[in-house]
Design a protein around this motif. Structure first.
Motif, PDB file in Angstrom:
ATOM      1  N   LEU A   1     -23.161 -43.747   6.833  1.00 35.73           N
ATOM      2  CA  LEU A   1     -22.260 -43.571   7.970  1.00 35.73           C
ATOM      3  C   LEU A   1     -22.059 -42.077   8.214  1.00 35.73           C
ATOM      4  O   LEU A   1     -21.966 -41.300   7.258  1.00 35.73           O
ATOM      5  CB  LEU A   1     -20.917 -44.249   7.673  1.00 35.73           C
ATOM      6  N   ARG A   2     -22.016 -41.676   9.490  1.00 35.81           N
ATOM      7  CA  ARG A   2     -21.711 -40.283   9.839  1.00 35.81           C
ATOM      8  C   ARG A   2     -20.552 -40.260  10.829  1.00 35.81           C
ATOM      9  O   ARG A   2     -20.537 -40.993  11.812  1.00 35.81           O
ATOM     10  CB  ARG A   2     -22.915 -39.574  10.451  1.00 35.81           C
ATOM     11  N   ILE A   3     -19.606 -39.370  10.529  1.00 35.96           N
ATOM     12  CA  ILE A   3     -18.448 -39.151  11.395  1.00 35.96           C
ATOM     13  C   ILE A   3     -18.658 -37.840  12.139  1.00 35.96           C
ATOM     14  O   ILE A   3     -19.236 -36.882  11.601  1.00 35.96           O
ATOM     15  CB  ILE A   3     -17.163 -39.113  10.550  1.00 35.96           C
ATOM     16  N   ASP A   4     -18.204 -37.782  13.384  1.00 34.72           N
ATOM     17  CA  ASP A   4     -18.365 -36.571  14.202  1.00 34.72           C
ATOM     18  C   ASP A   4     -17.854 -35.352  13.428  1.00 34.72           C
ATOM     19  O   ASP A   4     -16.670 -35.273  13.080  1.00 34.72           O
ATOM     20  CB  ASP A   4     -17.580 -36.730  15.498  1.00 34.72           C
ATOM     21  N   PRO A   5     -18.745 -34.369  13.132  1.00 29.13           N
ATOM     22  CA  PRO A   5     -18.349 -33.241  12.285  1.00 29.13           C
ATOM     23  C   PRO A   5     -17.723 -32.068  13.050  1.00 29.13           C
ATOM     24  O   PRO A   5     -17.438 -31.019  12.438  1.00 29.13           O
ATOM     25  CB  PRO A   5     -19.681 -32.817  11.674  1.00 29.13           C
ATOM     26  N   ALA A   6     -17.510 -32.183  14.357  1.00 31.84           N
ATOM     27  CA  ALA A   6     -17.061 -31.030  15.158  1.00 31.84           C
ATOM     28  C   ALA A   6     -15.759 -30.440  14.615  1.00 31.84           C
ATOM     29  O   ALA A   6     -15.651 -29.225  14.390  1.00 31.84           O
ATOM     30  CB  ALA A   6     -16.904 -31.431  16.625  1.00 31.84           C
ATOM     31  N   ASP A   7     -14.755 -31.284  14.395  1.00 32.51           N
ATOM     32  CA  ASP A   7     -13.469 -30.787  13.904  1.00 32.51           C
ATOM     33  C   ASP A   7     -13.611 -30.170  12.516  1.00 32.51           C
ATOM     34  O   ASP A   7     -12.983 -29.143  12.209  1.00 32.51           O
ATOM     35  CB  ASP A   7     -12.441 -31.920  13.870  1.00 32.51           C
TER      36      ASP A   7
ATOM     37  N   GLU B   1     -15.151 -27.026   3.564  1.00 34.01           N
ATOM     38  CA  GLU B   1     -16.571 -27.327   3.405  1.00 34.01           C
ATOM     39  C   GLU B   1     -16.771 -28.720   2.786  1.00 34.01           C
ATOM     40  O   GLU B   1     -17.715 -29.442   3.140  1.00 34.01           O
ATOM     41  CB  GLU B   1     -17.228 -26.260   2.536  1.00 34.01           C
ATOM     42  N   ARG B   2     -15.887 -29.106   1.864  1.00 36.79           N
ATOM     43  CA  ARG B   2     -15.966 -30.445   1.274  1.00 36.79           C
ATOM     44  C   ARG B   2     -15.701 -31.508   2.335  1.00 36.79           C
ATOM     45  O   ARG B   2     -16.384 -32.535   2.381  1.00 36.79           O
ATOM     46  CB  ARG B   2     -14.981 -30.575   0.120  1.00 36.79           C
ATOM     47  N   ASP B   3     -14.693 -31.263   3.197  1.00 33.38           N
ATOM     48  CA  ASP B   3     -14.408 -32.225   4.261  1.00 33.38           C
ATOM     49  C   ASP B   3     -15.584 -32.342   5.222  1.00 33.38           C
ATOM     50  O   ASP B   3     -15.860 -33.433   5.731  1.00 33.38           O
ATOM     51  CB  ASP B   3     -13.144 -31.820   5.013  1.00 33.38           C
ATOM     52  N   LEU B   4     -16.273 -31.229   5.457  1.00 34.34           N
ATOM     53  CA  LEU B   4     -17.446 -31.275   6.331  1.00 34.34           C
ATOM     54  C   LEU B   4     -18.550 -32.133   5.699  1.00 34.34           C
ATOM     55  O   LEU B   4     -19.188 -32.929   6.399  1.00 34.34           O
ATOM     56  CB  LEU B   4     -17.955 -29.864   6.596  1.00 34.34           C
ATOM     57  N   SER B   5     -18.761 -31.973   4.396  1.00 40.60           N
ATOM     58  CA  SER B   5     -19.790 -32.779   3.728  1.00 40.60           C
ATOM     59  C   SER B   5     -19.402 -34.257   3.703  1.00 40.60           C
ATOM     60  O   SER B   5     -20.277 -35.125   3.683  1.00 40.60           O
ATOM     61  CB  SER B   5     -20.021 -32.264   2.302  1.00 40.60           C
ATOM     62  N   ARG B   6     -18.114 -34.530   3.726  1.00 38.37           N
ATOM     63  CA  ARG B   6     -17.656 -35.922   3.680  1.00 38.37           C
ATOM     64  C   ARG B   6     -17.778 -36.638   5.014  1.00 38.37           C
ATOM     65  O   ARG B   6     -17.527 -37.842   5.096  1.00 38.37           O
ATOM     66  CB  ARG B   6     -16.208 -35.969   3.219  1.00 38.37           C
TER      67      ARG B   6
ATOM     68  N   ALA C   1     -12.859 -26.266  11.264  1.00 40.65           N
ATOM     69  CA  ALA C   1     -12.006 -25.969  10.120  1.00 40.65           C
ATOM     70  C   ALA C   1     -12.723 -25.087   9.102  1.00 40.65           C
ATOM     71  O   ALA C   1     -12.114 -24.207   8.481  1.00 40.65           O
ATOM     72  CB  ALA C   1     -11.559 -27.272   9.464  1.00 40.65           C
ATOM     73  N   VAL C   2     -14.028 -25.277   8.941  1.00 42.90           N
ATOM     74  CA  VAL C   2     -14.799 -24.437   8.017  1.00 42.90           C
ATOM     75  C   VAL C   2     -14.842 -22.999   8.527  1.00 42.90           C
ATOM     76  O   VAL C   2     -14.649 -22.036   7.745  1.00 42.90           O
ATOM     77  CB  VAL C   2     -16.217 -25.006   7.833  1.00 42.90           C
ATOM     78  N   GLU C   3     -15.102 -22.804   9.823  1.00 45.76           N
ATOM     79  CA  GLU C   3     -15.153 -21.452  10.366  1.00 45.76           C
ATOM     80  C   GLU C   3     -13.804 -20.754  10.243  1.00 45.76           C
ATOM     81  O   GLU C   3     -13.716 -19.565   9.922  1.00 45.76           O
ATOM     82  CB  GLU C   3     -15.603 -21.492  11.830  1.00 45.76           C
ATOM     83  N   SER C   4     -12.726 -21.499  10.518  1.00 45.12           N
ATOM     84  CA  SER C   4     -11.389 -20.917  10.384  1.00 45.12           C
ATOM     85  C   SER C   4     -11.108 -20.517   8.940  1.00 45.12           C
ATOM     86  O   SER C   4     -10.547 -19.448   8.675  1.00 45.12           O
ATOM     87  CB  SER C   4     -10.346 -21.921  10.876  1.00 45.12           C
ATOM     88  N   ALA C   5     -11.513 -21.350   7.993  1.00 41.91           N
ATOM     89  CA  ALA C   5     -11.278 -21.042   6.582  1.00 41.91           C
ATOM     90  C   ALA C   5     -12.094 -19.835   6.150  1.00 41.91           C
ATOM     91  O   ALA C   5     -11.615 -19.004   5.366  1.00 41.91           O
ATOM     92  CB  ALA C   5     -11.639 -22.261   5.739  1.00 41.91           C
TER      93      ALA C   5
ATOM     94  N   ASP D   1     -14.867 -51.002  -2.160  1.00 41.62           N
ATOM     95  CA  ASP D   1     -14.784 -50.742  -0.729  1.00 41.62           C
ATOM     96  C   ASP D   1     -15.429 -49.398  -0.421  1.00 41.62           C
ATOM     97  O   ASP D   1     -15.340 -48.444  -1.203  1.00 41.62           O
ATOM     98  CB  ASP D   1     -13.334 -50.719  -0.268  1.00 41.62           C
ATOM     99  N   LEU D   2     -16.092 -49.336   0.728  1.00 40.66           N
ATOM    100  CA  LEU D   2     -16.626 -48.078   1.246  1.00 40.66           C
ATOM    101  C   LEU D   2     -15.545 -47.464   2.127  1.00 40.66           C
ATOM    102  O   LEU D   2     -15.223 -47.998   3.194  1.00 40.66           O
ATOM    103  CB  LEU D   2     -17.907 -48.329   2.035  1.00 40.66           C
ATOM    104  N   VAL D   3     -14.987 -46.337   1.669  1.00 42.72           N
ATOM    105  CA  VAL D   3     -13.808 -45.751   2.313  1.00 42.72           C
ATOM    106  C   VAL D   3     -14.112 -44.301   2.706  1.00 42.72           C
ATOM    107  O   VAL D   3     -14.472 -43.494   1.845  1.00 42.72           O
ATOM    108  CB  VAL D   3     -12.595 -45.792   1.367  1.00 42.72           C
ATOM    109  N   PRO D   4     -13.980 -43.939   3.995  1.00 46.40           N
ATOM    110  CA  PRO D   4     -14.160 -42.541   4.399  1.00 46.40           C
ATOM    111  C   PRO D   4     -12.999 -41.672   3.901  1.00 46.40           C
ATOM    112  O   PRO D   4     -11.858 -42.132   3.847  1.00 46.40           O
ATOM    113  CB  PRO D   4     -14.201 -42.603   5.926  1.00 46.40           C
ATOM    114  N   GLN D   5     -13.315 -40.436   3.538  1.00 48.00           N
ATOM    115  CA  GLN D   5     -12.296 -39.502   3.052  1.00 48.00           C
ATOM    116  C   GLN D   5     -11.844 -38.518   4.118  1.00 48.00           C
ATOM    117  O   GLN D   5     -11.024 -37.642   3.846  1.00 48.00           O
ATOM    118  CB  GLN D   5     -12.831 -38.750   1.837  1.00 48.00           C
TER     119      GLN D   5
END
Length: 402
Positions: free
Chosen positions: A99-105, A173-178, A109-113, A70-74
């Motif tokens: 597939l691309r998911i809206d990366p705004a959130d 940063e990993r979540d952003l790449s995902r 989170a990356v800037e806050s981290a 299965d192709l599963v988003p993380q």
């Protein structure tokens, strides 16, 4: 008076007729007596030519992908873009974005981290300077041990906070790449249920995909046929996949018979206790011809997943063997050989393998000898016969020696 004479006339005519018949029979010539000639029984024969022979075991199975899942988003979010390849039947390459998911959130989170890391770095530097100052004062006997212990504890807490902030930054940063989902391997889409604008949750399947680098076929083999094959019964082949037996697959595709070549790469771990079958797995490289197409060498007929195929597994070779129709071999493992004088002689043979319509003979026959394959009458050892040569494949008469 006339009426009484009529019976006498009829009787006279009848008497004359009977006398004439006897006269004719008495004058006929006596037939010449000839001795009865008994013809030898007709026997169909074929000439044997022993030579190298390779055993072949036939099996059937269904084509399946070597890998599928299965192709599963993380990460969760709104779908921003879907690749045209992410549709049922679509092909994709390894590492290709699907597939691309809206990366705004995720970007927030990356800037806050990163800000947390900068703050933790400043706190850690301050704690190190304070610890160094307290140690200097302690050496001069100006600072108390309590102050030194507090400074050491503060430095360790600041260092731990920095490591935690850095870990959160790496996770962000990993979540952003995902947010961009890439293909884990070159493959094909079995089914997809996703479109632009939909919200996907982390861990939810959006498509089913499978690899197209190799296809596999699970083939059941009777345990009685294992002796004719060099199978890796301990698992995979010891010297690599190329050492497994060669397999030729056939199937009707597009109204014609198509063929593909592969290798047996492994056997399954146990024998089925009910069917007494051992399952082997054959593997075919590039089943869809994608590598040939990319190299500009044309394309082959695809070995599609789900196709039912017939497989010929090529096994061990013997240096000298003959193939006879099963009807030619008697129950006591003997055959009738017709010699140069057309006399039948019973001959014991060594049977290597018996199949539904043929027998593989290892020893007992010499090249050029004629073996009886069809008897029109009862034949026994020492009987003279009339041999009729036939084609061993079709059993059609080729030449007669009568």
């Amino acid at each position: 008076m006339k009426r009484s004479a009529q019976p006498l006339v009829a009787a006279a005519v009848l008497a004359v007729g009977v006398a004439g018949v006897f006269a004719i029979l008495a004058m006929r010539p006596t037939p010449e007596e000839r001795p009865q000639v008994k013809r030898a029984p007709l026997v169909e024969v074929m000439s044997v030519e022993p030579g190298p022979y390779e055993f072949v075991v036939r099996a059937h199975g269904t084509v399946v992908p070597r890998r599928e899942g299965d192709l599963v988003p993380q990460v969760s979010g709104s779908v921003q873009w879907v690749s045209p390849a992410l549709a049922s039947g679509g092909f994709f390459g390894e590492g290709e974005p699907l597939l691309r998911i809206d990366p705004a959130d995720a970007e927030v989170a990356v800037e806050s981290a990163r800000a947390s890391v900068a703050r933790a770095q400043s706190e850690a530097q301050r704690a190190r300077r304070e610890l160094s100052r307290q140690r200097t004062l302690a050496q001069r006997s100006v600072a108390s041990q309590t102050n030194l212990d507090d400074a050491l504890n503060a430095e360790r807490v600041a260092a731990a906070s920095l490591r935690e902030a850095e870990a959160r930054r790496v996770q962000a940063e990993r979540d952003l790449s995902r947010t961009e989902i890439k293909a884990p391997y070159a493959g094909r889409v079995r089914s997809a249920d996703i479109d632009v604008g939909e919200f996907v949750a982390r861990g939810t399947s959006v498509a089913k995909i499978y690899a197209v680098d190799f296809a596999e076929v699970r083939l059941p083999i009777p345990d009685s046929d294992l002796g004719f094959l060099d199978l890796p019964l301990g698992g995979g082949p010891g010297g690599g996949e190329a050492d497994g037996p060669r397999v030729l697959l056939r199937a009707q595709f597009g109204g014609e018979e198509q063929m593909w070549e592969g290798r047996v790469v492994r056997t399954e771990g146990e024998i089925d206790p009910r069917s007494r079958m051992v399952h082997v797995v054959a593997e075919v490289e590039d089943p869809y011809g994608r590598q040939l197409a990319s190299a500009g060498s044309g394309s082959s007929t695809p070995l599609a997943a789900g196709l039912f195929v017939e497989a010929d597994i090529y096994g061990r070779r013997v240096e000298r063997a003959s193939e006879l129709p099963r009807i030619a071999v008697r129950d006591d493992a003997t055959v009738f050989v017709v010699n140069e004088d057309n006399v039948v002689r019973e001959r014991p043979i060594e049977i290597l393998r018996t199949q539904s319509d043929r027998v593989i003979v290892g020893g007992g026959l010499r090249a050029g000898e004629r073996v009886a394959v069809g008897l029109s009458e009862v034949v026994v050892d020492g009987m003279t016969v009339r041999p009729l040569a036939v084609d061993p494949q079709s059993r059609a008469p080729m030449d007669a020696n009568q």
